[in-house]
Design a protein around this motif. Structure first.
Motif, PDB file in Angstrom:
ATOM      1  N   GLU A 617       0.805  -1.215   0.000  1.00 32.51           N
ATOM      2  CA  GLU A 617       0.000   0.000   0.000  1.00 32.51           C
ATOM      3  C   GLU A 617       0.845   1.276   0.000  1.00 32.51           C
ATOM      4  OE1 GLU A 617      -2.529   0.000   3.374  1.00 32.51           O
ATOM      5  OE2 GLU A 617      -0.923  -0.199   4.855  1.00 32.51           O
ATOM      6  N   LYS A 621       0.730   4.214  -2.975  1.00 32.15           N
ATOM      7  CA  LYS A 621       0.509   5.657  -2.752  1.00 32.15           C
ATOM      8  C   LYS A 621       1.611   6.479  -3.414  1.00 32.15           C
ATOM      9  CE  LYS A 621      -1.955   5.133   1.645  1.00 32.15           C
ATOM     10  NZ  LYS A 621      -1.887   5.364   3.115  1.00 32.15           N
ATOM     11  N   ASP A 626      -4.334   2.922  -8.119  1.00 34.60           N
ATOM     12  CA  ASP A 626      -5.465   2.498  -7.306  1.00 34.60           C
ATOM     13  C   ASP A 626      -5.942   1.127  -7.771  1.00 34.60           C
ATOM     14  OD1 ASP A 626      -7.426   2.556  -5.405  1.00 34.60           O
ATOM     15  OD2 ASP A 626      -8.224   4.511  -5.986  1.00 34.60           O
TER      16      ASP A 626
END
Length: 848
Positions: A617, A621, A626
Motif C-alpha cells: 500500500e 501511494k 489504485d
C-alpha cells in the motif's frame, strides 16, 4: 532640577554603560556563555559544511575516477555497445557483483564485492595498495587485490590465495583505500579486485546473475564530456541506462551531505534559542534591579531613550563578545569533526578555518542577542523619575505595548527565515518554527499551571519547610518559568535523540531476536534450488523461506509510458515508477508478514486470463495507482499486462523476503529468475561450516550473514548517534548554563528572605531543606515535562515517519530524570552557601 542640559554625546552613553556594568559583569557574562555555546555549535557545523563543499568540488573527479561513467545492471545490446566504444579518449570496463570468496589456507568464507576490471581505471585518484605497485601489477595476471579488513579478519598475507567461483587467484596486494568508497560500505561488503579477463572462467557470470556493468571514460578536453552526454542521453534513457559526470557527482554528493549539515545546524540553532531565552530572563531581572538607578538618571535629565541605549550598549557588547568567543570555539571544535565522520564520507575532509562561517556566527549571535534583549529592555521606556519615590514598578502589559508585539513578530520571522535558509522549504521552515513555538508554549503553560495550582491548592497542612519550599515557586521574582522552559527543552532534545536512536536500532535488531532468520542465500539458480535446500537440511538448519525473484520494469501505467509523462506534466506522479526497476515474486498465498487492506487477493491467474497483482500500500501511494488500474510490465523484453487487484500491508521490520509487488502463480514460472533461501544458524561455528559447504558446492551463491550486518549497522548508528548527541549536548550544556545563571539570579532575589529566616532563628539545615525542596520540584517537574514531550514526539516519528512500533527503554530515561533533578538541587544548594556561611548583619549591610 535637570542637570543634563546639553545634548548627550554617544561617547558618554558608552562610558555610562561601562561604569554601570562593573559590578554586574560576572552575572551577565554567565548568561552570555549560553550564547557562546550556541554560536560554537553553529560555527562548527558551518565550517564543516563549507569545507565539505570545497572538498567535494576539488575531489569530485576522484569520487567517480573518470570524466564520464555509464552504468547499467543488464548486458548492453550490440548496437549500443558500438556507441559506447566510440566515446572518450581512454576507456575502462568493470563488472561488479556480490559474491562469496573462499580462503583455502584457513577455510574462511565471506561475502564481498567483486570488481572485475579492465583498463587503467581510475583515471583520477588511485587505488592505494600495499605494496604500491600491486594496483597496476594485478590487471594482466591471475591475481587479486583484497581489502585490508578481509586480510585482517582471515589473518591472510600477500602471497596467499583466494577462490572466486571456480578460479583461484593469488593475493598480490592489500587494498587500503578506493576512490569514492566509505569505511562503512567496505565493512559490509569488502572489495576484491580481479582482472575482467578471468570473470567468465569463474562461472559467476550466468543468466540471471545480478551484475552491474560500468564503463569509465577519460577525455582529453573537458568540454567534450558535455557534447558526448547530449549526444547519447536520449539513447541511454530509452535503454534505461544511467550515466554520471564529474559535475553531476558534485551536485549529488553535495545534496546528500547538505541534509546532514542542515539538520545539525537546526539542532545547534535550538541551543542558541535556548540560550537567548536565558539572556532575556536575565536582562528582565537585571532591569528590575536597575529601576532605582535608571530613575535617578531620569531625574538628572537623561531621557528614556538614552537610558534605553545605555543598557542596550551593555547587552550588545556582551553579545558581540559572546558571539566572537563562540565563533573561535566553534572553529576549534570543527577540527575534530572530520575524524569522527571519516568512515561516513567518501572523500578527505580538510579542517581549514572558514572565515565565512565565523562571520555568519558573529552576525547570527549579535542579531539574535539583540532581538531577545529588546523584550525586557523595552520596559526601560516606562521608568519615570517618580520611580525614585515608588516602591514598585508597574510594567505595561504586552497587549498595551505594540512595540513588544513587533519584537515578538521579528523573533518569529527570524526563526522562520533561518529555518528556511537551512531547509530550503517554506512548509518545513514553518513546521520547524511551529514546533519550537509549540514546545515553548507547552512548557510555559505547564509552568504557569504549576504555579497556579500550587497557589490555588496550597497544602496548608504540610510542614513549614515543605510549605516554604513550595511557596517559593509562585512568589514574586520566582524563576519557575525560565527554569521550566530551559530545563524542559534541554531534556526534550536529549531524550528525543535517545528515543530516535532506539527506534532505529530496534528496527534492525528485531530480526535478530528469538527464532528470526539471520542468514540469507541469494543468486540461487533454478536448477540449484532443490540441491541447496537438501544441503541446508543436512546441516540441520530450518528452511524459513525459499522464494523466486524476477527482475522487471514498469513499461506503462494506465496506457501512459515514460514518453507520455515527459510531454504531460499532469502525469508526473507516474515518473518515479516508470524510471525504476522492480524485483517481484509470485505465489498463491500470503505470508505471515502481510495482510490485505484493500481489494481482493488472487493467488492464481483468473479464468479469463486477467493477471491480478497485489501491491504494497505504501508503494501504491507513492506511484499513485489504485485498485483496478492497469500496469504493463517489461520482463527482459516480454510485455505482461496486469490489473491492480489488491493492496497489502507489509511488516518490513521482519528480515525475510518482503516485496512491493506480488504476482499470482501461473505466469512468471518460466521467466529469468533467481531464488532466495532464508534460514537461521544457531552459532558462529555452525555459520562457518554452512558457508564453507555452500561455497564449495555452489560458488555462484552469495550469503549474507545478518549478524555481521547488524554489528556493522550498530557501529554506523553509534557514529551517527555520537554526532547527534554531540550537537544535542550543546543544547544540554546551554540549558545547564541557563539553569546555573537562573539559580544565581534567584539567589539575589532570595537573599533578604534567607536573612530574615536566619534572623528569626531558622537553622542552616532548615534553609538548605527549603532550598532543596524548591529546586527539586523545579528540576523534577521540568525534566518530567521534557521527557513526556519527547515520548509523544518520538511516538509520532515512529508511527508516521519510521512506520514501526515504539517501545521506549525507560531505565535510561529514569536516569536522565534523576540526574537533572539532582543537578538542579545541587546547583541551588551550592548557590545558597554564600548566604549561609556569613552573618546576617554582614549581608544586610551590602547593597545587593
Amino acid at each position: 532640577m535637570r542637570i543634563l542640559e546639553s545634548p548627550v554625546k554617544v561617547s558618554w552613553l558608552f562610558k555610562m554603560a561601562w561604569r554601570d556594568s562593573r559590578r554586574n559583569r560576572p552575572r551577565l557574562f554567565l548568561f552570555t556563555s549560553s550564547i557562546i555555546m550556541g554560536i560554537a555549535a553553529l560555527v562548527a557545523i558551518y565550517s564543516f559544511g563549507h569545507n565539505l563543499r570545497q572538498d567535494i568540488d576539488k575531489q569530485a573527479a576522484t569520487l567517480i575516477g573518470a570524466d564520464l561513467v555509464i552504468s547499467t545492471n543488464k548486458k548492453v545490446s550490440p548496437d549500443l555497445q558500438k556507441l559506447l566504444d566510440s566515446l572518450g579518449n581512454q576507456q575502462s570496463k568493470e563488472q561488479s557483483f556480490a559474491s562469496m570468496i573462499y580462503f583455502p589456507r584457513n577455510k574462511g568464507t565471506r561475502l564481498v564485492q567483486i570488481r572485475a576490471i579492465e583498463g587503467n581505471f581510475p583515471y583520477y585518484g588511485t587505488i592505494e595498495t600495499i605494496p604500491l605497485k600491486a594496483a597496476a601489477a594485478f590487471r594482466n595476471k591471475q591475481q587479486a587485490l583484497v581489502d585490508k579488513t578481509l586480510m585482517l579478519q582471515f589473518n591472510s598475507r600477500v602471497g596467499d590465495q583466494i577462490k572466486v567461483g571456480k578460479v583461484t587467484f593469488t593475493i598480490v596486494g592489500i587494498v587500503n583505500k578506493v576512490p569514492g568508497q566509505t569505511g562503512i560500505v567496505t565493512s559490509i561488503a569488502p572489495i576484491v579486485y580481479i582482472p575482467l579477463r578471468y570473470l567468465e572462467q569463474t562461472g559467476l557470470s550466468q543468466k540471471g546473475s545480478r551484475i552491474n556493468y560500468n564503463f569509465y571514460y577519460k577525455y582529453n578536453k573537458p568540454a567534450d564530456v558535455e557534447k558526448s552526454v547530449k549526444h547519447i542521453e536520449p539513447r541511454l534513457e530509452k535503454a534505461g541506462i544511467d550515466y554520471q559526470t564529474v559535475e553531476s557527482k558534485k551536485r549529488d554528493t553535495g545534496r546528500s551531505f547538505q541534509d546532514l549539515t542542515d539538520f545539525l545546524s537546526l539542532v545547534g540553532f535550538v541551543a542558541l534559542l535556548l540560550g537567548c531565552i536565558g539572556v532575556a530572563s536575565a536582562i528582565h531581572i537585571y532591569v528590575r534591579e536597575k529601576i532605582e538607578a535608571i530613575a535617578i538618571l531620569r531625574c538628572l535629565g537623561v531621557t528614556s531613550s538614552q537610558a534605553f541605549l545605555i543598557y542596550l550598549i551593555q547587552i550588545m557588547s556582551l553579545g558581540i563578545i559572546g558571539a566572537f568567543i563562540g565563533a573561535v570555539l566553534g572553529t576549534l571544535i570543527q577540527q575534530a569533526l572530520p575524524m569522527v565522520l571519516k568512515d561516513l564520507l567518501p572523500l578527505e575532509i580538510t579542517a581549514n578555518i572558514s572565515w565565512l562561517a565565523m562571520l555568519q556566527g558573529l552576525a547570527l549571535g549579535v542579531t539574535i542577542s539583540l532581538l531577545f534583549a529588546l523584550l525586557p529592555l523595552i520596559a526601560i521606556r516606562n521608568i519615570s523619575p517618580l520611580n525614585t519615590l515608588r516602591l514598585s514598578f508597574q510594567e505595561i502589559r504586552l497587549f498595551r505595548d505594540p512595540l513588544k508585539w513587533i519584537v515578538y513578530f521579528s523573533i518569529l520571522l527570524f526563526v522562520t527565515g533561518f529555518a528556511y535558509f537551512q531547509l530550503n522549504s517554506l512548509p518545513l521552515a514553518l513546521y520547524f518554527t511551529a514546533g519550537i513555538l509549540a514546545t515553548f508554549l507547552v512548557l510555559s503553560a505547564i509552568a504557569w499551571l504549576i504555579r497556579w495550582s500550587i497557589h490555588r491548592y496550597f497544602p496548608s497542612t504540610w510542614s513549614y519547610l515543605w510549605r516554604q519550599g513550595l511557596a517559593n515557586l509562585f512568589r514574586p521574582q520566582n524563576q519557575t518559568l525560565i527554569l521550566m522552559v530551559s530545563i524542559g527543552l534541554g531534556t526534550t532534545l536529549i531524550a528525543t535523540l535517545f528515543f530516535v536512536q532506539d527506534i532505529l536500532m530496534n528496527r534492525v535488531t528485531l530480526s535478530a531476536s528469538g527464532n528470526q532468520p539471520n542468514m540469507v542465500l541469494f543468486d540461487i539458480q533454478t536448477n540449484q534450488k532443490e540441491a541447496i535446500a537438501r544441503l541446508t537440511r543436512q546441516q540441520h538448519l530450518p528452511i524459513i523461506q525459499q522464494v523466486p525473484i524476477v527482475t522487471m520494469r514498469i513499461e506503462e501505467i494506465n496506457g501512459k509510458n515514460a514518453l507520455d509523462v515527459k510531454k504531460d506534466s499532469a502525469l508526473a506522479t507516474y515518473s518515479r515508477a516508470l524510471n525504476s526497476e522492480l524485483r517481484v515474486t509470485f505465489r498463491d498465498s500470503l505470508t505471515n508478514t502481510e495482510r490485505i487492506t484493500s481489494g481482493k487477493w488472487q493467488g492464481n491467474v483468473s479464468s479469463d486470463g486477467t493477471i491480478y497483482i497485489s501491491i504494497e500500500e505504501g508503494y501504491a501511494k507513492r506511484i499513485h495507482v489504485d485498485i483496478g488500474d492497469k500496469i504493463l510490465f517489461n520482463v527482459q523484453g516480454a510485455l505482461i499486462p496486469t490489473v491492480v487487484g489488491s493492496f497489502r500491508e507489509v511488516d518490513w521490520n521482519r528480515i525475510q523476503t518482503n516485496f512491493r509487488v506480488v504476482f499470482p502463480k501461473g505466469i512468471l514460472e518460466d521467466a529469468p529468475q533467481f531464488h532466495v533461501l532464508v534460514t537461521r544458524v544457531p552459532s558462529s561455528q555452525a555459520s562457518a561450516f554452512f558457508q564453507q559447504a555452500v561455497v564449495r558446492a555452489f560458488p555462484n551463491v552469495s550469503i549474507i550473514d545478518l549478524d555481521l550486518v547488524l554489528n556493522v549497522l550498530d557501529d554506523l548508528l553509534d557514529k551517527i548517534a555520537f554526532i547527534i548527541r554531540f550537537m544535542g549536548a550543546f543544547s544540554m550544556i546551554t540549558g545547564l548554563i541557563v539553569l546555573i545563571a537562573s539559580v544565581l539570579i534567584s539567589k539575589y532575589q532570595r537573599i533578604q528572605e534567607s536573612v530574615l529566616l536566619r534572623t528569626i532563628g531558622a537553622s542552616r539545615k532548615q534553609i538548605l531543606m527549603i532550598t532543596a525542596i524548591e529546586y527539586f520540584f523545579l528540576g523534577a517537574l521540568a525534566s518530567a515535562t521534557g521527557i513526556i514531550l519527547s515520548i509523544i514526539g518520538s511516538w509520532i516519528l515512529a508511527k508516521y515517519s519510521f512506520e514501526t512500533a515504539f517501545s521506549p527503554s525507560f531505565i535510561p530515561v529514569l536516569i536522565l530524570f534523576l540526574s537533572i533533578s539532582a543537578l538542579t538541587v545541587i546547583i541551588g544548594l551550592v548557590n545558597s552557601r554564600g548566604i549561609l556561611n556569613r552573618p546576617p548583619l554582614e549581608i544586610l549591610r551590602q547593597d545587593v
